[in-house]
Design a protein around this motif. Structure first.
Motif, PDB file in Angstrom:
ATOM      1  N   ARG A   1       0.525   2.115   2.538  1.00  0.00           N
ATOM      2  CA  ARG A   1      -0.637   2.333   1.705  1.00  0.00           C
ATOM      3  C   ARG A   1      -1.859   1.798   2.463  1.00  0.00           C
ATOM      4  NH1 ARG A   1       2.391   5.096  -0.377  1.00  0.00           N
ATOM      5  NH2 ARG A   1       3.013   5.286  -2.576  1.00  0.00           N
ATOM      6  N   SER A   2      -2.941   2.533   2.412  1.00  0.00           N
ATOM      7  CA  SER A   2      -4.178   2.081   3.045  1.00  0.00           C
ATOM      8  C   SER A   2      -5.028   1.349   2.023  1.00  0.00           C
ATOM      9  CB  SER A   2      -4.954   3.263   3.621  1.00  0.00           C
ATOM     10  OG  SER A   2      -5.337   4.158   2.585  1.00  0.00           O
ATOM     11  N   ALA A   3      -5.899   0.468   2.508  1.00  0.00           N
ATOM     12  CA  ALA A   3      -6.705  -0.355   1.607  1.00  0.00           C
ATOM     13  C   ALA A   3      -7.656   0.482   0.775  1.00  0.00           C
ATOM     14  CB  ALA A   3      -7.473  -1.393   2.399  1.00  0.00           C
ATOM     15  N   GLY A   4      -8.116   1.616   1.304  1.00  0.00           N
ATOM     16  CA  GLY A   4      -9.093   2.407   0.578  1.00  0.00           C
ATOM     17  C   GLY A   4      -8.507   3.401  -0.392  1.00  0.00           C
ATOM     18  N   ALA A   5      -7.195   3.552  -0.379  1.00  0.00           N
ATOM     19  CA  ALA A   5      -6.552   4.556  -1.229  1.00  0.00           C
ATOM     20  C   ALA A   5      -5.962   3.902  -2.478  1.00  0.00           C
ATOM     21  CB  ALA A   5      -5.456   5.277  -0.453  1.00  0.00           C
ATOM     22  N   SER A   6      -5.577   4.744  -3.414  1.00  0.00           N
ATOM     23  CA  SER A   6      -4.903   4.259  -4.612  1.00  0.00           C
ATOM     24  C   SER A   6      -3.547   3.675  -4.234  1.00  0.00           C
ATOM     25  CB  SER A   6      -4.725   5.410  -5.595  1.00  0.00           C
ATOM     26  OG  SER A   6      -3.886   5.029  -6.662  1.00  0.00           O
ATOM     27  N   ILE A   7      -3.143   2.646  -4.967  1.00  0.00           N
ATOM     28  CA  ILE A   7      -1.843   2.028  -4.688  1.00  0.00           C
ATOM     29  C   ILE A   7      -0.724   3.047  -4.859  1.00  0.00           C
ATOM     30  CG2 ILE A   7      -0.192   0.305  -5.509  1.00  0.00           C
ATOM     31  CD1 ILE A   7      -2.560  -1.504  -6.133  1.00  0.00           C
ATOM     32  N   GLY A   8      -0.826   3.878  -5.882  1.00  0.00           N
ATOM     33  CA  GLY A   8       0.176   4.930  -6.083  1.00  0.00           C
ATOM     34  C   GLY A   8       1.526   4.382  -6.496  1.00  0.00           C
ATOM     35  N   GLU A   9       2.547   5.187  -6.314  1.00  0.00           N
ATOM     36  CA  GLU A   9       3.901   4.828  -6.718  1.00  0.00           C
ATOM     37  C   GLU A   9       4.540   3.937  -5.667  1.00  0.00           C
ATOM     38  OE1 GLU A   9       5.359   5.526  -9.582  1.00  0.00           O
ATOM     39  OE2 GLU A   9       3.520   6.494 -10.268  1.00  0.00           O
ATOM     40  N   VAL A  10       4.668   2.649  -5.975  1.00  0.00           N
ATOM     41  CA  VAL A  10       5.258   1.709  -5.009  1.00  0.00           C
ATOM     42  C   VAL A  10       6.437   0.954  -5.599  1.00  0.00           C
ATOM     43  CG1 VAL A  10       3.102   1.399  -3.725  1.00  0.00           C
ATOM     44  CG2 VAL A  10       3.634  -0.114  -5.666  1.00  0.00           C
ATOM     45  N   ALA A  11       6.784   1.182  -6.854  1.00  0.00           N
ATOM     46  CA  ALA A  11       7.850   0.417  -7.506  1.00  0.00           C
ATOM     47  C   ALA A  11       9.150   0.526  -6.709  1.00  0.00           C
ATOM     48  CB  ALA A  11       8.068   0.909  -8.927  1.00  0.00           C
ATOM     49  N   GLY A  12       9.732  -0.639  -6.402  1.00  0.00           N
ATOM     50  CA  GLY A  12      11.001  -0.691  -5.699  1.00  0.00           C
ATOM     51  C   GLY A  12      10.921  -0.430  -4.214  1.00  0.00           C
ATOM     52  N   LYS A  13       9.719  -0.254  -3.674  1.00  0.00           N
ATOM     53  CA  LYS A  13       9.567   0.072  -2.252  1.00  0.00           C
ATOM     54  C   LYS A  13       9.054  -1.123  -1.452  1.00  0.00           C
ATOM     55  CE  LYS A  13       8.556   4.955  -3.192  1.00  0.00           C
ATOM     56  NZ  LYS A  13       7.583   6.058  -3.001  1.00  0.00           N
ATOM     57  N   VAL A  14       9.270  -1.077  -0.138  1.00  0.00           N
ATOM     58  CA  VAL A  14       8.660  -2.010   0.800  1.00  0.00           C
ATOM     59  C   VAL A  14       7.416  -1.320   1.349  1.00  0.00           C
ATOM     60  CG1 VAL A  14       8.918  -3.244   2.977  1.00  0.00           C
ATOM     61  CG2 VAL A  14      10.845  -3.106   1.377  1.00  0.00           C
ATOM     62  N   VAL A  15       6.251  -1.975   1.206  1.00  0.00           N
ATOM     63  CA  VAL A  15       4.971  -1.328   1.493  1.00  0.00           C
ATOM     64  C   VAL A  15       4.293  -1.977   2.700  1.00  0.00           C
ATOM     65  CG1 VAL A  15       2.707  -0.729   0.561  1.00  0.00           C
ATOM     66  CG2 VAL A  15       4.703  -0.810  -0.955  1.00  0.00           C
ATOM     67  N   ILE A  16       3.968  -1.182   3.706  1.00  0.00           N
ATOM     68  CA  ILE A  16       3.150  -1.626   4.831  1.00  0.00           C
ATOM     69  C   ILE A  16       1.691  -1.534   4.381  1.00  0.00           C
ATOM     70  CG2 ILE A  16       2.489  -1.196   7.219  1.00  0.00           C
ATOM     71  CD1 ILE A  16       5.216   0.253   7.538  1.00  0.00           C
ATOM     72  N   TYR A  17       0.954  -2.632   4.502  1.00  0.00           N
ATOM     73  CA  TYR A  17      -0.391  -2.653   3.922  1.00  0.00           C
ATOM     74  C   TYR A  17      -1.301  -3.549   4.749  1.00  0.00           C
ATOM     75  CZ  TYR A  17      -4.071  -3.197   0.375  1.00  0.00           C
ATOM     76  OH  TYR A  17      -5.261  -3.216  -0.307  1.00  0.00           O
ATOM     77  N   GLU A  18      -2.442  -3.018   5.128  1.00  0.00           N
ATOM     78  CA  GLU A  18      -3.450  -3.809   5.842  1.00  0.00           C
ATOM     79  C   GLU A  18      -4.630  -4.025   4.913  1.00  0.00           C
ATOM     80  OE1 GLU A  18      -5.615  -4.194  10.178  1.00  0.00           O
ATOM     81  OE2 GLU A  18      -4.541  -2.354   9.681  1.00  0.00           O
ATOM     82  N   PRO A  19      -4.786  -5.228   4.371  1.00  0.00           N
ATOM     83  CA  PRO A  19      -5.852  -5.463   3.386  1.00  0.00           C
ATOM     84  C   PRO A  19      -7.233  -5.288   4.010  1.00  0.00           C
ATOM     85  CG  PRO A  19      -4.227  -7.239   3.380  1.00  0.00           C
ATOM     86  CD  PRO A  19      -3.972  -6.414   4.601  1.00  0.00           C
ATOM     87  N   ALA A  20      -8.186  -4.978   3.166  1.00  0.00           N
ATOM     88  CA  ALA A  20      -9.595  -4.896   3.573  1.00  0.00           C
ATOM     89  C   ALA A  20     -10.431  -5.475   2.451  1.00  0.00           C
ATOM     90  CB  ALA A  20      -9.994  -3.440   3.848  1.00  0.00           C
ATOM     91  N   ALA A  21     -11.662  -5.859   2.797  1.00  0.00           N
ATOM     92  CA  ALA A  21     -12.529  -6.492   1.803  1.00  0.00           C
ATOM     93  C   ALA A  21     -12.759  -5.597   0.598  1.00  0.00           C
ATOM     94  CB  ALA A  21     -13.864  -6.859   2.449  1.00  0.00           C
ATOM     95  N   SER A  22     -12.767  -4.284   0.811  1.00  0.00           N
ATOM     96  CA  SER A  22     -13.050  -3.370  -0.278  1.00  0.00           C
ATOM     97  C   SER A  22     -11.809  -2.926  -1.055  1.00  0.00           C
ATOM     98  CB  SER A  22     -13.748  -2.111   0.276  1.00  0.00           C
ATOM     99  OG  SER A  22     -12.913  -1.474   1.237  1.00  0.00           O
TER     100      SER A  22
END
Length: 457
Positions: free
Chosen positions: A131-152
């Motif tokens: 998931r990207s910081a600028g996009a909606s979180i979306g369906e992540v239940a039960g998943k391992v999520v790669i995520y790079e946080p951003a201020a926004s």
């Protein structure tokens, strides 16, 4: 800084008028005593006083000897100063591993130099997504999520709240500086044997990768994640609370007691480097010892005064947690607790003064300030410092308990630079001196600190 609550503004300062006792000149701070006590605690010989270590135990023995020298009695049965606290710390049977695959790409990571983590399950076999910081979180239940946080974007915690099994993030600059400390606690929280029961943590795991390792995931998208983090037998450890007492002269002295406290442990040795913990919290411990010296050398106060020096604060307020469950007298009999933490570095944003965490929660801070204490409201309410020190354990039981501190955001915090060279002793002597008279007033007054409406946690 926040202004006083409206209710406090309406209170006449006559309610805090000095008694004839408090109008006498307060005792002077012994600068040599303060310096000597910090030097003993934060010197090389005690190797940073890590929770549950022989060095922490040696520090406890030193504190007992100092309290005895100041004429303070032990607070426990038969005059004992030491309250043993048994701990059970989880550990891994072997270093946890994380295997990631996406298309033709695969990567295997191991806890240590490559990654650290919190709240790892023993095993995990789950879909991998990004998931990207600028996009909606979306369906992540039960998943391992790669995520790079951003201020926004949302914080990683928001992904876990959405039901993700784990979130993989790159290490921030702060995380990189505190890598060794985070590794020490990766297996989970230490249990206090005989302490209050806690609910088991819920939610997913946070997995932190070194930036170079995170960069290797650039081509990973949808795929699969497999984790193995099997626990071994927990490690039994022991810490001690050191508690002294002066029993007051009043008939009801024990039922209106004051607790002056600090924690004396720190981080120990990390990657071969001593983390001395001079500011955090040899400074606060030295302040409590100085109050013990002053109060122990004068006539007995009206109220009973406890001097509590707690072990293992750095691993989750463990000593204070046990003390709250097993106090030398019922916590309902404590009128107030003042914790002293990190008072050795002046805050350039609030120079020349200390702050009281949770200032707006009670009438204690304004009362002390009215008697000359160099304390101000907490200028960092978003940091929630009120909940981040030993005082919080007593506050949860109803005691008006708050922490006096100077600059909780100092660059030396939990770093190897928190040593004697970075402590401002002249500043310490000045602010401790400003509290001597107010504390002498408090322990000899009928003032009963109260939570403001909505202030009790």
């Amino acid at each position: 800084m926040k202004s006083f609550p409206a209710a406090l503004a309406a209170i006449s300062l006559l309610a805090f008028a000095p008694s004839s006792w408090a109008m006498n000149a307060p005792a002077r701070v012994c600068a040599a005593c303060v310096k000597a006590n910090i030097e003993r605690l934060a010197g090389d010989a005690l190797h940073g006083r890590r929770c549950g270590s022989d060095d922490e135990h040696a520090a406890a023995a030193l504190l007992v000897a100092q309290l005895k020298q100041y004429g303070i009695k032990g607070a426990f049965d038969r005059g004992g100063f030491l309250q043993p606290v048994r701990l059970s710390s989880p550990r891994f049977a072997s270093p946890p591993t994380l295997e990631l695959s996406s298309g033709a790409q695969a990567l295997r990571l191991t806890l240590g130099d490559e990654m650290v983590a919190r709240e790892l399950p023993a095993t995990l076999d789950a879909p991998l997504t990004r998931r990207s910081a600028g996009a909606s979180i979306g369906e992540v239940a039960g998943k391992v999520v790669i995520y790079e946080p951003a201020a926004s974007g949302p914080p990683p915690g928001a992904i876990l709240k959405a039901g993700a099994a784990a979130v993989i993030v790159p290490a921030s600059e702060v995380a990189q500086r505190r890598w060794a400390e985070m590794l020490q606690r990766a297996a989970g929280s230490t249990d206090v044997i005989g302490g209050p029961m806690h609910e088991a943590p819920t939610g997913g795991a946070t997995i932190v990768l070194r930036p170079a390792e995170f960069a290797r995931l650039a081509g990973f998208d949808e795929g699969h994640a497999k984790l193995s983090a099997v626990r071994g037998e927990p490690i039994a450890r022991l810490t001690y609370n050191v508690v002294g007492v002066i029993h007051g002269q009043s008939r009801d002295a024990d039922r209106r007691a004051i607790l002056l406290s600090a924690h004396y442990d720190h981080l120990g040795v990390l990657d071969g480097v001593i983390f001395h913990g001079a500011d955090d919290d040899a400074s606060g411990t030295a302040a409590v010892l100085e109050f013990a010296r002053i109060l122990g050398s004068g006539r007995k106060p009206k109220r009973t005064v406890y001097f509590g020096l707690f072990g293992c604060e750095e691993e989750g307020e463990l000593g204070a947690e046990y003390f709250q469950a097993h106090p030398p007298e019922p916590t309902a009999d404590f009128a107030a607790n003042l914790e002293f933490e990190m008072i050795g570095v002046d805050d350039p944003h609030n120079p020349g003064a200390l702050m009281l965490t949770g200032w707006e929660r009670s009438d204690l801070g304004p009362a002390l300030k009215a008697h000359g204490a160099l304390i101000e409201p907490d200028p960092y309410p978003e940091q929630h410092f009120f909940q981040r020190s030993d005082n919080y354990q007593l506050a949860l039981s109803g005691v008006v308990a708050q922490t006096v501190t100077a600059w909780p955001l100092t660059p030396t915090y939990h770093s190897a630079s928190d040593d004697l060279a970075h402590v401002d002793l002249a500043f310490m002597d000045r602010v401790i001196g400003s509290l001597v008279g107010p504390i002498q007033w408090l322990v000899n007054s009928d003032f009963q600190p109260q939570w403001n409406p909505g202030g009790r946690p």
